[in-house]
Design an enzyme around this catalytic site. Structure first.
Site, PDB file in Angstrom:
ATOM      1  N   GLY A  10       0.842  -1.208   0.000  1.00 62.59           N
ATOM      2  CA  GLY A  10       0.000   0.000   0.000  1.00 62.59           C
ATOM      3  C   GLY A  10       0.869   1.247   0.000  1.00 62.59           C
ATOM      4  N   ARG A  72       0.512  -4.954  -4.909  1.00 60.91           N
ATOM      5  CA  ARG A  72       0.622  -5.977  -3.857  1.00 60.91           C
ATOM      6  C   ARG A  72       1.042  -7.317  -4.463  1.00 60.91           C
ATOM      7  NH1 ARG A  72      -0.908  -4.069   0.997  1.00 60.91           N
ATOM      8  NH2 ARG A  72      -2.425  -2.376   1.116  1.00 60.91           N
ATOM      9  N   ASP A 103       5.899  -5.272   5.740  1.00 63.93           N
ATOM     10  CA  ASP A 103       6.348  -6.641   5.982  1.00 63.93           C
ATOM     11  C   ASP A 103       6.221  -7.544   4.753  1.00 63.93           C
ATOM     12  OD1 ASP A 103       3.607  -6.443   6.207  1.00 63.93           O
ATOM     13  OD2 ASP A 103       3.441  -7.722   7.980  1.00 63.93           O
ATOM     14  N   THR A 125       5.259   1.747   6.186  1.00 67.26           N
ATOM     15  CA  THR A 125       3.848   1.381   6.242  1.00 67.26           C
ATOM     16  C   THR A 125       3.169   2.333   7.214  1.00 67.26           C
ATOM     17  OG1 THR A 125       2.176  -0.154   7.098  1.00 67.26           O
ATOM     18  CG2 THR A 125       4.404  -0.518   7.897  1.00 67.26           C
ATOM     19  N   ASP A 127       0.865   1.624   8.932  1.00 74.02           N
ATOM     20  CA  ASP A 127       0.441   0.838  10.099  1.00 74.02           C
ATOM     21  C   ASP A 127       1.481   0.834  11.222  1.00 74.02           C
ATOM     22  OD1 ASP A 127      -1.891   0.145   8.791  1.00 74.02           O
ATOM     23  OD2 ASP A 127      -1.089  -1.717   7.987  1.00 74.02           O
ATOM     24  N   ASP A 129       3.771  -1.258  11.856  1.00 80.30           N
ATOM     25  CA  ASP A 129       3.841  -2.564  12.536  1.00 80.30           C
ATOM     26  C   ASP A 129       5.052  -3.409  12.133  1.00 80.30           C
ATOM     27  OD1 ASP A 129       2.989  -3.079   9.969  1.00 80.30           O
ATOM     28  OD2 ASP A 129       1.263  -4.297  10.533  1.00 80.30           O
ATOM     29  N   ARG A 171      -4.657  -3.223  10.398  1.00 80.12           N
ATOM     30  CA  ARG A 171      -5.089  -4.605  10.180  1.00 80.12           C
ATOM     31  C   ARG A 171      -4.891  -5.444  11.450  1.00 80.12           C
ATOM     32  NH1 ARG A 171      -5.869  -7.400   5.775  1.00 80.12           N
ATOM     33  NH2 ARG A 171      -5.160  -5.769   4.367  1.00 80.12           N
TER      34      ARG A 171
HETATM   35  O1  F6P Z   1      -1.017  -2.011   4.301  1.00 83.41           O
HETATM   36  C1  F6P Z   1      -1.501  -0.919   4.955  1.00 83.41           C
HETATM   37  C2  F6P Z   1      -2.991  -0.783   4.844  1.00 83.41           C
HETATM   38  O2  F6P Z   1      -3.204   0.600   4.857  1.00 83.41           O
HETATM   39  C3  F6P Z   1      -3.811  -1.476   5.943  1.00 83.41           C
HETATM   40  O3  F6P Z   1      -3.924  -0.771   7.139  1.00 83.41           O
HETATM   41  C4  F6P Z   1      -5.144  -1.639   5.248  1.00 83.41           C
HETATM   42  O4  F6P Z   1      -5.871  -2.707   5.805  1.00 83.41           O
HETATM   43  C5  F6P Z   1      -4.753  -1.922   3.845  1.00 83.41           C
HETATM   44  O5  F6P Z   1      -3.524  -1.296   3.643  1.00 83.41           O
HETATM   45  C6  F6P Z   1      -5.714  -1.464   2.771  1.00 83.41           C
HETATM   46  O6  F6P Z   1      -5.219  -1.881   1.555  1.00 83.41           O
HETATM   47  P1  F6P Z   1      -5.746  -1.499   0.118  1.00 83.41           P
HETATM   48  O7  F6P Z   1      -5.320  -0.100  -0.166  1.00 83.41           O
HETATM   49  O8  F6P Z   1      -5.067  -2.476  -0.775  1.00 83.41           O
HETATM   50  O9  F6P Z   1      -7.229  -1.637   0.169  1.00 83.41           O
END
Ligand code: F6P
Length: 343
Positions: A10, A72, A103, A125, A127, A129, A171
């Protein structure tokens, strides 16, 4: 020396600052740079790359998104794809690869290192994490957006004497909820790491009313766990790294309805969604991305492959990717408890 650079997973603010730092540091060492398009997807098939120089990274420091594009794509899913990635790294004469990602992206870099590729990572990220670093690129910008949203939602919640449930990303880790909520004065925070009883949330809201506080802001991470509350468990297709779409879980809406049913308080929901990943990086993220990007090229220069630079206190230190990936960095429970003092 020719260095490949990619951004995977992302997007988040600060990726361009990191790309710029990688390119500028590489040029400083007289390395050539290949920009790989759309994450690991850019190394599948024939490969999709562009040579990068000073001009490619001029004027991008403050821009959100990523000039290289992202995806992704997970080449670890098929042996054939992994081999294509390795073949393309060699065919395009890359001596080393810098993977800027969370990750998932870093796990591919780590595997490539195990297979003899000179790969290094840069942790990003929103997040926050990834272990081995106090902060990841994108997190500070995201929580600044959350805090700003909470400031705005306070005025409307107060005017209507409502409960406002604000769903944020996160997440498996509640970093965005806890730090954003703390900064924005949340009256309750729900995170994936701490299963929370909806009854306790409602009792707290009722107590606040008795104290004369006739509005409340609840921040809930998309991955929050509430025992006894039914969420849709079949959420359609998983992405290449096996993740379900947590926004479809609708946890904010479900909790809001339950609060209204149990307390009778008028309740509204705001899902911040991808707004948290958009726009210009904060000052902190620009500086962090710059430091980490420079340090990643220094790792290459020093032959420290299979590593990423991490922020430890105010120092940038090398961290083995395998160690960073061993377990996710869950939210600091001391911060979570600190936020509770202000409920
Ligand atoms: O990977 C980070 C993140 O922002 C998560 O917190 C979230 O669940 C996900 O990406 C959303 O992903 P996408 O943009 O592919 O819907």
């Amino acid at each position: 020396m020719r260095v490949g650079v990619l951004t995977g997973g992302g997007d988040c603010p600060g990726l361009n600052a990191a790309i710029r730092a990688v390119v500028r540091r590489a040029i400083h060492y007289n390395y050539r740079v290949a920009g790989i398009h759309n994450g690991w997807a850019g190394l599948l098939g024939e490969g999709s790359l562009e040579p990068m120089g000073l001009r490619s990274v001029s004027g991008i420091l403050h821009l959100g998104g990523t000039i290289l594009g992202t995806s992704r794509t997970n080449p670890l899913k098929k042996e054939e794809h992994l081999q294509q990635v390795i073949t393309n790294i060699k065919r395009h004469a890359m001596d080393a690869v810098v993977a800027i990602g969370g990750d998932d992206t870093l796990s591919v870099a780590s595997r490539l290192f195990d297979l003899g590729i000179a790969a290094v990572g840069v942790p990003k990220t929103m997040d926050n994490d990834v272990s081995g670093t106090d902060y990841t690129i994108g997190f500070n910008s995201a929580v600044s957006i959350v805090a700003d949203a909470l400031d705005k939602l306070h005025t409307t919640a107060s005017a209507h004497h409502r409960v406002l449930v604000v769903e944020v990303m996160g997440r498996d880790a509640g970093w965005v909820a806890v730090v954003g909520g703390l900064a924005g004065g949340a009256d309750f925070i729900l995170v994936p790491e701490v299963p929370t009883d909806i009854g306790a949330v409602c009792r707290h809201l009722e107590r606040r009313r008795q104290l004369g506080k006739d509005f409340s802001i609840i921040v809930i991470a998309e991955g929050a766990v509430l025992p006894g509350i039914e969420v849709i468990s079949e959420l359609g297709e998983r992405d290449a790294f096996g993740h379900i779409r947590l926004d479809k879980r609708n946890i904010g809406e479900i909790v809001a309805r339950e609060i209204e049913r149990r307390t009778g308080f008028e309740t509204r929901v705001t899902v911040l969604g991808h707004l948290q990943r958009g726009g210009s990086p904060s000052v902190f993220d620009r500086v962090l991305a710059t430091r980490l990007g420079v340090a990643a090229v220094d790792l290459i220069k020093d032959g420290k492959f299979g590593c990423m630079p991490g922020l430890a206190g105010n120092r940038i230190v090398p961290v083995k990717l395998a160690d960073a990936l061993a377990k996710p960095k869950t939210v600091d429970l001391e911060l979570y408890e600190l936020a509770q003092l202000f409920y």
